[in-house]
Motif scaffolding. Structure first.
Motif, PDB file in Angstrom:
ATOM      1  N   GLU A 173      -3.284   8.373  -2.132  1.00 52.25           N
ATOM      2  CA  GLU A 173      -2.253   9.212  -2.716  1.00 52.25           C
ATOM      3  C   GLU A 173      -1.268   9.511  -1.349  1.00 52.25           C
ATOM      4  OE1 GLU A 173      -1.998   8.561  -5.277  1.00 52.25           O
ATOM      5  OE2 GLU A 173      -4.088   8.324  -6.212  1.00 52.25           O
ATOM      6  N   GLY A 174      -1.143   8.601  -0.187  1.00 56.24           N
ATOM      7  CA  GLY A 174      -0.465   8.790   0.721  1.00 56.24           C
ATOM      8  C   GLY A 174      -1.231   9.547   1.836  1.00 56.24           C
TER       9      GLY A 174
ATOM     10  N   GLY B 115       0.876  -1.160  -0.095  1.00 59.09           N
ATOM     11  CA  GLY B 115      -0.058  -0.203  -0.053  1.00 59.09           C
ATOM     12  C   GLY B 115       0.908   1.234  -0.216  1.00 59.09           C
ATOM     13  N   SER B 116       1.095   1.775   1.265  1.00 58.55           N
ATOM     14  CA  SER B 116       2.128   2.948   1.349  1.00 58.55           C
ATOM     15  C   SER B 116       3.362   2.570   0.908  1.00 58.55           C
ATOM     16  CB  SER B 116       2.272   3.304   2.609  1.00 58.55           C
ATOM     17  OG  SER B 116       0.836   3.874   3.029  1.00 58.55           O
ATOM     18  N   ASP B 117       3.829   1.224   1.223  1.00 63.26           N
ATOM     19  CA  ASP B 117       5.335   0.666   1.049  1.00 63.26           C
ATOM     20  C   ASP B 117       5.362   0.291  -0.518  1.00 63.26           C
ATOM     21  OD1 ASP B 117       7.902  -0.095   0.955  1.00 63.26           O
ATOM     22  OD2 ASP B 117       7.499  -1.890   2.319  1.00 63.26           O
ATOM     23  N   LEU B 118       5.387   1.105  -1.436  1.00 69.00           N
ATOM     24  CA  LEU B 118       5.604   0.589  -3.003  1.00 69.00           C
ATOM     25  C   LEU B 118       6.816  -0.153  -3.368  1.00 69.00           C
ATOM     26  CD1 LEU B 118       3.707   3.988  -4.555  1.00 69.00           C
ATOM     27  CD2 LEU B 118       2.805   1.460  -4.314  1.00 69.00           C
ATOM     28  N   GLN B 119       7.583   0.087  -2.392  1.00 70.47           N
ATOM     29  CA  GLN B 119       9.004  -0.689  -2.831  1.00 70.47           C
ATOM     30  C   GLN B 119       8.597  -2.144  -2.877  1.00 70.47           C
ATOM     31  OE1 GLN B 119      12.955   0.936  -1.600  1.00 70.47           O
ATOM     32  NE2 GLN B 119      11.604   1.311   0.352  1.00 70.47           N
ATOM     33  N   ALA B 120       7.522  -2.544  -2.094  1.00 66.05           N
ATOM     34  CA  ALA B 120       7.238  -4.055  -1.905  1.00 66.05           C
ATOM     35  C   ALA B 120       6.381  -4.561  -2.920  1.00 66.05           C
ATOM     36  CB  ALA B 120       6.401  -4.133  -0.676  1.00 66.05           C
ATOM     37  N   VAL B 121       6.009  -3.872  -4.320  1.00 66.10           N
ATOM     38  CA  VAL B 121       5.431  -4.191  -5.309  1.00 66.10           C
ATOM     39  C   VAL B 121       5.852  -5.513  -5.935  1.00 66.10           C
ATOM     40  CG1 VAL B 121       4.976  -3.678  -7.739  1.00 66.10           C
ATOM     41  CG2 VAL B 121       4.177  -2.108  -5.947  1.00 66.10           C
ATOM     42  N   GLN B 122       5.003  -6.584  -6.192  1.00 65.67           N
ATOM     43  CA  GLN B 122       5.364  -7.853  -6.857  1.00 65.67           C
ATOM     44  C   GLN B 122       5.080  -8.208  -7.924  1.00 65.67           C
ATOM     45  OE1 GLN B 122       7.842  -9.743  -5.354  1.00 65.67           O
ATOM     46  NE2 GLN B 122       8.009  -8.057  -3.848  1.00 65.67           N
ATOM     47  N   LEU B 123       3.742  -7.424  -8.529  1.00 60.78           N
ATOM     48  CA  LEU B 123       3.386  -7.810  -9.911  1.00 60.78           C
ATOM     49  C   LEU B 123       4.760  -7.918 -10.853  1.00 60.78           C
ATOM     50  CD1 LEU B 123       0.097  -6.924 -11.517  1.00 60.78           C
ATOM     51  CD2 LEU B 123       2.209  -5.996 -12.721  1.00 60.78           C
ATOM     52  N   LYS B 124       4.660  -8.728 -11.673  1.00 62.42           N
ATOM     53  CA  LYS B 124       6.085  -9.165 -12.303  1.00 62.42           C
ATOM     54  C   LYS B 124       5.787  -8.851 -13.768  1.00 62.42           C
ATOM     55  CE  LYS B 124       8.620 -13.443 -12.907  1.00 62.42           C
ATOM     56  NZ  LYS B 124       8.891 -14.886 -12.949  1.00 62.42           N
ATOM     57  N   ALA B 125       6.964  -8.336 -14.215  1.00 65.78           N
ATOM     58  CA  ALA B 125       7.069  -7.803 -15.703  1.00 65.78           C
ATOM     59  C   ALA B 125       8.151  -8.763 -16.362  1.00 65.78           C
ATOM     60  CB  ALA B 125       7.376  -6.378 -15.824  1.00 65.78           C
ATOM     61  N   THR B 126       7.951  -9.370 -17.396  1.00 65.34           N
ATOM     62  CA  THR B 126       8.976 -10.079 -18.046  1.00 65.34           C
ATOM     63  C   THR B 126       8.941 -10.014 -19.586  1.00 65.34           C
ATOM     64  OG1 THR B 126       7.892 -12.076 -16.308  1.00 65.34           O
ATOM     65  CG2 THR B 126       9.405 -12.763 -18.285  1.00 65.34           C
ATOM     66  N   LEU B 127       9.950  -9.977 -19.737  1.00 60.48           N
ATOM     67  CA  LEU B 127      10.323  -9.374 -21.226  1.00 60.48           C
ATOM     68  C   LEU B 127      10.660 -10.735 -21.843  1.00 60.48           C
ATOM     69  CD1 LEU B 127      11.278  -7.374 -23.467  1.00 60.48           C
ATOM     70  CD2 LEU B 127      13.666  -7.636 -22.584  1.00 60.48           C
TER      71      LEU B 127
END
Length: 550
Positions: A418-419, A162-174
């Motif tokens: 938005e914070g 949520g507030s901690d966007l560094q923890a985003v895990q949605l994966k992007a693969t090339l």
């Protein structure tokens, strides 16, 4: 505005290419006025009358597609037909090329009519991020679509981020075979989650767990690779669909450089969004104030209108002062953003002079420090005004018979998304500890004023001395936890002084602001004195009183 328009229009070169481009400064200002009048008419005649039915009906999912409430679609159709999408986008992308100031004024007006609807219309701000950082090919394909009425979304939050966007895990693969990126994972609490064009924060670097492994992507709804799991059942802003989304091999396009998604692009996106929430907060405050005035004037008790009782008219005057203070901070911050962003766009076409680079840095610094202050102060005031307005309505305000019941529910989210206010303080405290707010306060202090306004300045100078002393007492302890503990008090003290000066400058220009200036500075002085007293009687040992038991 002269400076802003000059920078935005760059010699009014577009007048030879587009018949709706302004010829000069006066022509540009006339265009802004006319557009704001149109926004006001649409909001007064269509958006505001639809607000209650939209709140009751809300959006729904049909065949994996969000269907807006009838009134929401009517609102959107009217604003699109009037050409009010892509307001700030360059004309070559079919936008109006307006500065941010008139756009924020429009957002203020739309928010007053329906706070939930501005979350759909106002997400055109995502296009500004595409315009700043995407490739020319991406801009030419996506920006005209938004200018012509397609909606946008920013897909940042996840169930565990949520507030901690560094923890985003949605994966992007090339995919090496076709050279395309594919997204897999879940996003939650996404405003207008079924928007046509979405900016998605995703983890592009395998094996990373922090912000340096995140990149920004554009997802096009036409690819139909996202499942809308549900629309959240919210307390307020019910016309705005807040979605949980599942990405499954969803094709997407990288924006800018890899690894810069959170560090650079989301920060820009969030600052724009926070400016937008400031506008939404001011619009909701305006709506709450208007409802309070109308009810207090017509409601009679003990043989007279309740606005004649001191307990009520003090509330009303305080509401107006906070409203005017909120709006003046909103427009001031928008001006800072306008100037530095104009310089940034100019730098893409030519090298800036030394003076221009210095000017850009000055206004960017102001924008960086004022944006969290704006979002924190105006959203808290928004909630206070909604609370006071409902209180003035008494028992009637608790019923769905009056709009204030909806406005009260709508206001609550402004201090959260938005914070949260607490996170805005984390961003704003640097403005305290680096002396940035004090530096700007000193500039306000030196401005020319009419002699009859000098008394207000003397009061603000006294408040500034008190603020300096309080900050010094906290910083001299040399303990970060101690600074964090008192951060909100110090940020709010700075905010009261800054907003007091901005109201004073408004009064210099237009005497109708004098009452709000008088009331606000009196309130601010009393509130700052209480915060300073708390700080002066507090020691680092007292922190232990507040910590949870182990």
């Amino acid at each position: 505005m002269q400076k802003i328009v000059t920078l935005k229009e760059q010699g009014f070169a577009d007048k030879d290419k587009f018949d709706y481009a302004p010829m000069d400064f006066e022509d540009a200002m006339d265009s802004y006025e006319k557009v704001l009048e149109i926004v006001g008419e649409i909001c007064g005649d269509i958006v505001a009358p639809n607000a209650e039915s939209v709140d009751a009906e809300g959006p729904k999912i049909v065949n994996n597609e969000v269907i807006y409430a009838r009134g929401t679609q009517e609102n959107l159709d009217a604003l699109v037909k009037a050409g009010l999408m892509g307001i700030t986008l360059p004309r070559k992308y079919e936008g109006l090329n307006f500065p941010i100031v008139p756009y924020i004024m429009a957002a203020d007006i739309v928010s007053r009519a329906d706070a939930g609807f501005v979350n759909i219309w106002g997400l055109q701000d995502c296009a500004e991020t595409i315009n700043e950082f995407a490739s020319e090919d991406q801009k030419s394909r996506f920006l005209p679509r938004i200018s012509n009425g397609e909606t946008a979304a920013m897909d940042l939050t996840e169930p565990d981020a949520g507030s901690d966007l560094q923890a985003v895990q949605l994966k992007a693969t090339l995919n090496e075979k076709d050279g395309k990126w594919y997204l897999n994972g879940v996003k939650r609490f996404i405003t207008n989650g079924d928007g046509h064009v979405s900016l998605v924060l995703a983890r592009s670097e395998a094996g990373t767990s922090d912000g340096r492994g995140l990149s920004m992507f554009i997802y096009d709804r036409n690819n139909k690779a996202v499942t809308i799991r549900r629309i959240e059942n919210k307390m307020g802003i019910k016309g705005s669909p807040t979605c949980e989304l599942v990405f499954k091999d969803a094709p997407a396009e990288l924006v800018g450089d890899r690894k810069m998604g959170l560090i650079k692009y989301v920060m820009a996106l969030m600052n724009g969004a926070r400016l937008g929430i400031g506008a939404q907060s001011v619009g909701v405050s305006e709506a709450a104030y208007r409802e309070a005035i109308a009810y207090a004037d017509e409601r009679k008790q003990f043989g007279k209108a309740i606005i004649e009782f001191p307990a009520v008219y003090e509330m009303v005057a305080s509401m107006k002062a906070r409203l005017d203070a909120s709006r003046t901070l909103l427009y001031e911050t928008a001006r800072y953003v306008d100037i530095y962003k104009s310089y940034m766009h100019i730098s893409e076409t030519r090298q800036l002079t030394k003076e221009e680079r210095s000017d850009m840095k000055y206004y960017q610094r102001l924008a960086d420090f004022f944006t969290p202050l704006l979002k924190g102060m105006t959203s808290e005031y928004c909630n206070q005004l909604a609370y006071d307005s409902l209180q003035i309505h008494g028992g009637s305000g608790f019923m769905k018979d009056y709009p204030i019941e909806r406005i009260y529910r709508d206001a609550r989210i402004t201090t959260i998304y938005e914070g949260t206010t607490q996170l805005q303080v984390v961003a704003a405290i640097r403005g305290v500890t680096t002396g940035a707010y004090l530096e700007r306060i000193r500039e306000f202090e030196a401005m020319t004023l009419k002699p009859e306004l000098h008394g207000y300045r003397r009061t603000l100078i006294g408040m500034t001395e008190e603020y300096e002393k309080a900050v010094r007492q906290v910083v001299e302890v040399k303990d970060n936890e101690y600074i964090d503990f008192h951060a909100r008090r110090m940020v709010e003290m700075a905010g009261h002084i800054i907003m007091g000066y901005l109201l004073l400058l408004d009064t210099e220009r237009n005497d109708s602001f004098r009452l709000s200036t008088d009331v606000y500075i009196k309130m601010g002085r009393a509130e700052n004195r209480a915060r300073a007293e708390y700080i002066s009687n507090f020691s680092i040992d007292d922190l232990g009183l507040f910590k949870p038991a182990q």
